[in-house]
Enzyme design. Structure first.
Site, PDB file in Angstrom:
ATOM      1  N   ASP A   1       0.675  -1.172  -0.016  1.00  0.00           N
ATOM      2  CA  ASP A   1      -0.026   0.037  -0.103  1.00  0.00           C
ATOM      3  C   ASP A   1       0.769   1.281   0.158  1.00  0.00           C
ATOM      4  OD1 ASP A   1      -2.419   1.527  -0.110  1.00  0.00           O
ATOM      5  OD2 ASP A   1      -2.591   1.598   2.161  1.00  0.00           O
TER       6      ASP A   1
ATOM      7  N   TYR B   1       1.296   5.921  -0.256  1.00  0.00           N
ATOM      8  CA  TYR B   1       0.940   6.995   0.203  1.00  0.00           C
ATOM      9  C   TYR B   1       1.035   8.099  -0.736  1.00  0.00           C
ATOM     10  CZ  TYR B   1       0.822  10.042   4.440  1.00  0.00           C
ATOM     11  OH  TYR B   1       0.372  11.195   5.278  1.00  0.00           O
TER      12      TYR B   1
ATOM     13  N   HIS C   1      -3.767  14.187   0.318  1.00  0.00           N
ATOM     14  CA  HIS C   1      -3.944  13.355   1.579  1.00  0.00           C
ATOM     15  C   HIS C   1      -2.770  13.600   2.530  1.00  0.00           C
ATOM     16  CE1 HIS C   1      -4.988   9.896   4.094  1.00  0.00           C
ATOM     17  NE2 HIS C   1      -3.854   9.208   3.772  1.00  0.00           N
TER      18      HIS C   1
ATOM     19  N   ARG D   1       1.106  16.597  12.543  1.00  0.00           N
ATOM     20  CA  ARG D   1       2.171  17.680  13.117  1.00  0.00           C
ATOM     21  C   ARG D   1       1.919  19.053  13.011  1.00  0.00           C
ATOM     22  NH1 ARG D   1       3.866  13.504  10.031  1.00  0.00           N
ATOM     23  NH2 ARG D   1       3.890  14.538   8.062  1.00  0.00           N
TER      24      ARG D   1
ATOM     25  N   GLU E   1     -10.447   4.206   3.818  1.00  0.00           N
ATOM     26  CA  GLU E   1      -9.405   4.809   2.901  1.00  0.00           C
ATOM     27  C   GLU E   1      -9.812   4.333   1.468  1.00  0.00           C
ATOM     28  OE1 GLU E   1      -5.401   5.473   5.379  1.00  0.00           O
ATOM     29  OE2 GLU E   1      -5.241   3.991   3.772  1.00  0.00           O
TER      30      GLU E   1
ATOM     31  N   GLU F   1      -9.239   3.966  -2.203  1.00  0.00           N
ATOM     32  CA  GLU F   1      -7.889   3.761  -3.051  1.00  0.00           C
ATOM     33  C   GLU F   1      -8.254   3.032  -4.356  1.00  0.00           C
ATOM     34  OE1 GLU F   1      -4.769   2.154  -0.817  1.00  0.00           O
ATOM     35  OE2 GLU F   1      -5.237   2.798   1.117  1.00  0.00           O
TER      36      GLU F   1
ATOM     37  N   ASP G   1      -8.991   0.188   2.089  1.00  0.00           N
ATOM     38  CA  ASP G   1      -8.071   0.140   3.021  1.00  0.00           C
ATOM     39  C   ASP G   1      -8.584   0.318   4.429  1.00  0.00           C
ATOM     40  OD1 ASP G   1      -5.655  -1.128   3.867  1.00  0.00           O
ATOM     41  OD2 ASP G   1      -4.625   0.677   3.843  1.00  0.00           O
TER      42      ASP G   1
ATOM     43  N   ARG H   1      -7.533   4.218  13.342  1.00  0.00           N
ATOM     44  CA  ARG H   1      -6.460   5.019  13.616  1.00  0.00           C
ATOM     45  C   ARG H   1      -6.063   5.093  15.138  1.00  0.00           C
ATOM     46  NH1 ARG H   1      -5.409   6.338   8.445  1.00  0.00           N
ATOM     47  NH2 ARG H   1      -7.263   6.970   7.195  1.00  0.00           N
TER      48      ARG H   1
ATOM     49  N   GLN I   1      -3.597   2.294  15.018  1.00  0.00           N
ATOM     50  CA  GLN I   1      -2.426   2.873  14.250  1.00  0.00           C
ATOM     51  C   GLN I   1      -1.661   3.873  14.854  1.00  0.00           C
ATOM     52  OE1 GLN I   1      -3.970   4.513  10.556  1.00  0.00           O
ATOM     53  NE2 GLN I   1      -1.529   5.035   9.766  1.00  0.00           N
TER      54      GLN I   1
ATOM     55  N   TYR J   1       2.436   2.860  15.524  1.00  0.00           N
ATOM     56  CA  TYR J   1       3.266   3.044  14.083  1.00  0.00           C
ATOM     57  C   TYR J   1       4.463   3.873  14.395  1.00  0.00           C
ATOM     58  CZ  TYR J   1       2.110   7.733  12.829  1.00  0.00           C
ATOM     59  OH  TYR J   1       1.874   9.144  12.730  1.00  0.00           O
TER      60      TYR J   1
ATOM     61  N   LYS K   1      -3.875  -1.957  10.377  1.00  0.00           N
ATOM     62  CA  LYS K   1      -4.455  -1.914   8.921  1.00  0.00           C
ATOM     63  C   LYS K   1      -4.490  -3.334   8.336  1.00  0.00           C
ATOM     64  CE  LYS K   1      -3.423   2.250   7.371  1.00  0.00           C
ATOM     65  NZ  LYS K   1      -4.181   3.328   6.405  1.00  0.00           N
TER      66      LYS K   1
ATOM     67  N   THR L   1      -8.674  -5.536   4.251  1.00  0.00           N
ATOM     68  CA  THR L   1      -8.586  -4.692   2.937  1.00  0.00           C
ATOM     69  C   THR L   1      -9.565  -5.195   1.986  1.00  0.00           C
ATOM     70  OG1 THR L   1      -6.159  -4.178   3.458  1.00  0.00           O
ATOM     71  CG2 THR L   1      -7.244  -3.615   1.039  1.00  0.00           C
TER      72      THR L   1
ATOM     73  N   THR M   1      -4.912   6.451   0.098  1.00  0.00           N
ATOM     74  CA  THR M   1      -5.855   7.152   0.030  1.00  0.00           C
ATOM     75  C   THR M   1      -5.772   8.332  -1.197  1.00  0.00           C
ATOM     76  OG1 THR M   1      -6.296   6.699   2.532  1.00  0.00           O
ATOM     77  CG2 THR M   1      -7.179   8.637   1.420  1.00  0.00           C
TER      78      THR M   1
ATOM     79  N   GLU N   1      -9.640  12.740   7.377  1.00  0.00           N
ATOM     80  CA  GLU N   1      -9.257  14.135   6.678  1.00  0.00           C
ATOM     81  C   GLU N   1     -10.601  14.888   6.724  1.00  0.00           C
ATOM     82  OE1 GLU N   1      -6.916  14.259   2.825  1.00  0.00           O
ATOM     83  OE2 GLU N   1      -7.552  11.908   3.046  1.00  0.00           O
TER      84      GLU N   1
END
Length: 392
Positions: free
Chosen positions: A113, A115, A120, A129, A186, A188, A218, A222, A225, A229, A238, A242, A331, A345
């Site tokens: 998968d 990114y 996104h 962040r 997600e 995809e 996917d 959250r 994760q 992660y 994850k 899927t 995503t 999002e």
């Protein structure tokens, strides 16, 4: 009983003669005999029966219970079979789509998968962040990805059990265990590998190895994760499920949908430099609905990294490519508020998240010849309570 031929397709049907996606189905009278089918409108052509009736040289490939032998046969065979299928549409035999059971159409070898949506990645970076750079320093130099779990790729229509695991909110002193409270989607696009390779696959060889395209959801926990992660990549947040479409639309069906990707803002290393290559983007129009209500329309044309670049990066270190490998775009999100491909999002990380009983459906189409639409099989999944819990 199979039909001789389907009714005339309504104008604008996205599953006409320019689409012809492949799948695997069973019928009520032969539930233990999976066979390859080709979707045409709301009917399914029994490809094995048609090939046998017409004495096709490819009858053996189409008699297999999965697409894998056809995938491994290579592009010249893919094109020849596609031409034969077109010629069989007048004769059938067909089954009504509503009367067959669809299955995962190929055995998934590996799952990767990516990114690859700048929108996104920027949105998520701002959430996680807020006081730092939204994009990590490497993001515009290589397609970021992670190796997922092939064994939990499931066909559209399969219920998804809410995962359990460790979660820890910033204010919590210690982690707790239980069902995910921040279950997400997600939206995809997936790419199915046919021809294997034992060496890096260059951009120019993309069409020789990728058989077709499908939609992918996917699912993402959250809260699990976020806790697990750092410093490594996604894992239990994850790997529980899927969802992939039951229909794989051949790559050749998207020739009219090819489009240039967004302008590159950083120089690329030679193995990723597609400035002289054919347009690597795809103009796919995706729609995300939850419980029948449309919540987003992400544009795949906005993806920064293309599927050809993803494949080149995935194999550049010498990693082998196997028939049945599935890799997903990551995503898909666009620049507008109604073009975001996940709840993280859409809600700026605040929720609400998926609840037990919610049903999520992804659909998509692309422009085809003469104004026709090329359809991608939908992806649907309904959330069930975590094991050991009951719906309130």
């Amino acid at each position: 009983m199979p039909q001789h031929s389907p009714r005339e397709l309504p104008e604008g049907d996205p599953f006409g003669a320019d689409t012809l996606p492949y799948g695997v189905f069973t019928t009520a009278d032969a539930p233990d005999r999976p066979r390859i089918g080709v979707r045409y409108g709301d009917s399914v052509l029994d490809a094995a029966a048609a090939a046998a009736a017409h004495g096709s040289a490819h009858a053996g490939l189409l008699a297999a219970p999965t697409l894998n032998p056809l995938l491994a046969a290579g592009r010249p065979v893919w094109r020849a079979v596609r031409a034969e299928v077109r010629s069989w549409l007048a004769d059938g035999p067909f089954h009504p789509l509503s009367e067959v059971t669809l299955h995962l159409p190929f055995e998934v070898a590996d799952y990767v998968d990516f990114y690859s949506s700048e929108h996104h990645a920027t949105n998520v970076g701002r959430i996680f962040r807020p006081d730092g750079d939204a994009l990590t320093p490497n993001w515009k130099h290589l397609p970021i990805g992670y190796h997922g779990r092939a064994g939990t790729v499931v066909v559209s229509g399969t219920d998804v059990v809410r995962p359990q695991g460790q979660r820890k909110a910033p204010a919590d002193a210690l982690p707790s265990f239980g069902p995910s409270r921040r279950l997400d989607i997600e939206a995809e696009v997936g790419f199915v590998v046919g021809t294997p390779a034992n060496a890096p696959v260059g951009l120019a060889d993309f069409r020789e190895h990728v058989f077709g395209v499908c939609l992918v959801n996917d699912w993402s926990a959250r809260d699990l994760q976020a806790w697990e992660y750092v410093p490594l990549g996604p894992f239990l947040g994850k790997s529980f499920a899927t969802s992939a479409s039951a229909w794989i639309t051949p790559l050749d069906a998207f020739d009219e949908a090819r489009t240039a990707p967004p302008e590159r803002t950083h120089p690329l290393l030679p193995y990723l430099d597609d400035s002289a290559a054919e347009p690597g983007g795809l103009d796919l129009h995706i729609e995300v609905s939850i419980n029948g209500e449309t919540v987003s329309r992400p544009p795949f044309s906005a993806m920064y990294w293309t599927a050809a670049q993803q494949l080149a990066h995935m194999t550049v270190n010498g990693a082998t490519l196997r028939t049945g490998d599935l890799y997903a775009s990551g995503t898909v999100s666009g620049p507008e508020p109604d073009q975001l491909g996940c709840l993280l999002e859409l809600t700026a990380g605040k929720g609400p998240w998926l609840e037990d009983g919610d049903e999520v459906t992804l659909t998509a189409w692309a422009p085809g010849p003469g104004g026709a639409r090329i359809g991608l099989g939908e992806v649907t999944g309904r959330i069930l309570p975590a094991h050991g819990t009951v719906t309130p």
